[in-house]
Design a protein around this motif. Structure first.
Motif, mmCIF file in Angstrom:
data_model
loop_
_atom_site.group_PDB
_atom_site.id
_atom_site.type_symbol
_atom_site.label_atom_id
_atom_site.label_comp_id
_atom_site.label_asym_id
_atom_site.label_seq_id
_atom_site.Cartn_x
_atom_site.Cartn_y
_atom_site.Cartn_z
ATOM 1 N N VAL A 224 0.858 -1.178 0.000
ATOM 2 C CA VAL A 224 0.000 0.000 0.000
ATOM 3 C C VAL A 224 0.898 1.233 0.000
ATOM 4 C CG1 VAL A 224 -1.781 1.284 1.215
ATOM 5 C CG2 VAL A 224 -1.825 -1.210 1.220
ATOM 6 N N VAL A 227 -3.076 6.252 0.048
ATOM 7 C CA VAL A 227 -4.527 6.200 0.165
ATOM 8 C C VAL A 227 -5.071 7.587 -0.151
ATOM 9 C CG1 VAL A 227 -6.481 5.754 1.686
ATOM 10 C CG2 VAL A 227 -4.395 4.384 1.913
ATOM 11 N N VAL A 245 -10.630 1.911 4.928
ATOM 12 C CA VAL A 245 -9.508 1.212 4.300
ATOM 13 C C VAL A 245 -8.868 0.344 5.369
ATOM 14 C CG1 VAL A 245 -7.357 1.462 3.020
ATOM 15 C CG2 VAL A 245 -9.188 3.151 2.734
ATOM 16 N N PRO A 249 -0.860 2.258 5.207
ATOM 17 C CA PRO A 249 0.243 2.494 4.269
ATOM 18 C C PRO A 249 1.496 1.739 4.701
ATOM 19 C CG PRO A 249 -0.884 4.552 4.756
ATOM 20 C CD PRO A 249 -1.467 3.516 5.675
ATOM 21 N N ILE A 260 -11.159 -2.633 1.214
ATOM 22 C CA ILE A 260 -12.036 -1.515 1.571
ATOM 23 C C ILE A 260 -13.379 -2.085 2.015
ATOM 24 C CG2 ILE A 260 -13.202 0.561 0.738
ATOM 25 C CD1 ILE A 260 -10.991 0.833 -1.349
ATOM 26 N N CYS A 280 -11.004 0.877 -5.608
ATOM 27 C CA CYS A 280 -9.632 0.369 -5.561
ATOM 28 C C CYS A 280 -8.626 1.350 -6.132
ATOM 29 C CB CYS A 280 -9.541 -0.956 -6.309
ATOM 30 S SG CYS A 280 -10.269 -2.355 -5.427
ATOM 31 N N VAL A 283 -6.624 3.429 -3.693
ATOM 32 C CA VAL A 283 -5.594 2.799 -2.860
ATOM 33 C C VAL A 283 -4.503 2.301 -3.797
ATOM 34 C CG1 VAL A 283 -5.081 1.036 -1.133
ATOM 35 C CG2 VAL A 283 -7.333 2.127 -1.170
ATOM 36 N N ALA A 355 -9.302 5.274 7.695
ATOM 37 C CA ALA A 355 -8.195 4.454 7.209
ATOM 38 C C ALA A 355 -7.211 4.224 8.347
ATOM 39 C CB ALA A 355 -7.490 5.128 6.027
#
Length: 413
Positions: A224, A227, A245, A249, A260, A280, A283, A355
């Motif tokens: 990741v 975001v 999310v 990260p 998600i 998607c 992200v 997130a």
């Protein structure tokens, strides 16, 4: 619970990406600056060739006075610049290999993003291409008028390339020093901390979301990278729901892993199905970690350098100490700031995006626990880590004190 899965994109290269992520990848790539220099040189050479007949330049005695002499000069410049370009590329490859084997493979990004190396390679390419275009535009007749302005610009490029080559040799010997690498990683991480962890009081407690009614999974594996909270918030408002999310990260997700979750608003109706592809794309997944929202990647690089320095094959305690000192500065900055919160709410308080964010305990686990484990037989390292924890305890916010105290108590036990 409805469970949806995105389509197969056929590998990482097919992952949907936002314009922002594409621009960021291009800006951080090694090819952009050399390509821009080369394209600019070609356009400049063509433009000068077109305007050459309308301009005059007093260059008598400095530039060749015949077509044969100009052709010989340009051919020599092209050969020299191609040799310079090959030499710079070879030196860069050797530097990258040494850094990867001696420090950490994760510091290669620091070398590839070095603008001096990119500018040197781009300047040599630009000079060679400019000379090629001028050579191709030389008149055929022996008594024809020479493109004096183009030749003068070519000589200017040669002088600039010569000076830049000397500076590049100095620069590459500087950036190869481990202290410079550690300082560069620390400086990059500090910039991310200033962006992601603002100084200020802790925010109000965040109310939990309702149970999800739809889960969107990752189409393929990847790290990741970023975001896009704004894009997710707009999507949530469009479908009158809240989105969360699930990975943070820097986390690695596998194909089919929940990415998600879609939550109905408190007291609201069940939202319509959220388009998987549109969700998607917010992200960004990549093949490696990058600094951006991933502050932990900076700690990971510094810890890798320290662990490799403490390995029996290298046994360089001084380098490990320098890495810990750099991480001490980063941890001290974070200890006095509230934990990062990746969330978006409407002005009326309606939740839209939640997130996961990296926490202070995770930074301590990398910077303190991993290094202590690698340097448990090195008194300099253990004493330094104890001093770091003691200093952090004196400046940390109350929310971070339990993470620090747990490590101090385990050390004293």
């Amino acid at each position: 619970m409805q469970r949806a899965r995105t389509g197969d994109y056929g590998g990482m290269s097919g992952t949907p990406r936002t314009v922002r992520s594409r621009l960021a990848a291009a800006w951080s790539g090694f090819w952009l600056v050399p390509a821009a220099f080369a394209a600019g040189a070609v356009l400049l050479a063509v433009g000068l060739s077109v305007a050459e007949l309308r301009l005059g330049l007093p260059t008598a005695g400095f530039l060749p006075s015949s077509v044969a002499g100009a052709r010989s000069l340009l051919s020599s410049i092209i050969t020299a610049m191609i040799s310079f370009t090959a030499l710079v590329f070879s030196i860069t490859v050797v530097a990258v290999q040494l850094a990867s084997s001696q420090y950490s493979p994760r510091v290669l990004r620091t070398f590839l993003r070095d603008r001096i190396t990119q500018a040197a390679l781009g300047t040599f390419l630009a000079t060679a291409l400019f000379a090629m275009v001028v050579l191709a535009a030389l008149p055929a007749g022996p008594d024809a008028r020479l493109p004096e302005l183009s030749l003068a610009v070519t000589m200017t490029f040669v002088l600039a390339s010569s000076g830049l080559f000397v500076y590049y040799l100095h620069h590459v010997t500087t950036v190869m020093r481990v202290s410079h690498i550690i300082a560069a990683v620390g400086a990059q991480t500090r910039r991310v901390i200033e962006e992601q962890y603002p100084v200020g009081p802790a925010g109000a407690p965040v109310a939990p979301l309702t149970p999800p009614v739809q889960v969107i999974t990752a189409a393929q594996p990847g790290m990741v990278e970023h975001v896009d909270l704004g894009r997710l918030a707009a999507l949530a408002r469009e479908h009158d729901c809240a989105l969360s999310v699930l990975p943070a990260p820097g986390d690695f997700v596998v194909a089919g892993q929940p990415l998600i979750a879609v939550h109905p608003l408190p007291g609201g109706q069940l939202p319509a199905s959220v388009p998987e592809t549109r969700a998607c794309v917010a992200v960004s997944l990549g093949v490696e970690r990058t600094l951006g929202q991933d502050v932990g990647f900076g700690f990971r690089q510094l810890t890798d350098i320290a662990e490799r320095a403490l390995s029996p094959g290298i046994n360089d305690t001084t380098t490990a100490v320098r890495s810990v000192q750099e991480m001490h500065d980063l941890l001290r900055r974070l200890a006095g700031r509230p934990g990062h919160r990746l969330l978006v709410d409407d002005p009326d308080g309606t939740p839209r995006v939640r997130a996961r964010a990296q926490d202070f305990d995770g930074f301590l686990a990398v910077a303190v626990d991993d290094v202590r484990r690698a340097g448990r037989d090195q008194p300099r390292i253990t004493r330094l880590l104890d001093d770091v924890l003691a200093d952090l305890r004196s400046v940390a916010l109350p929310e971070h004190l339990p993470d620090i105290a747990r490590r101090t108590e385990s050390r004293q036990a």
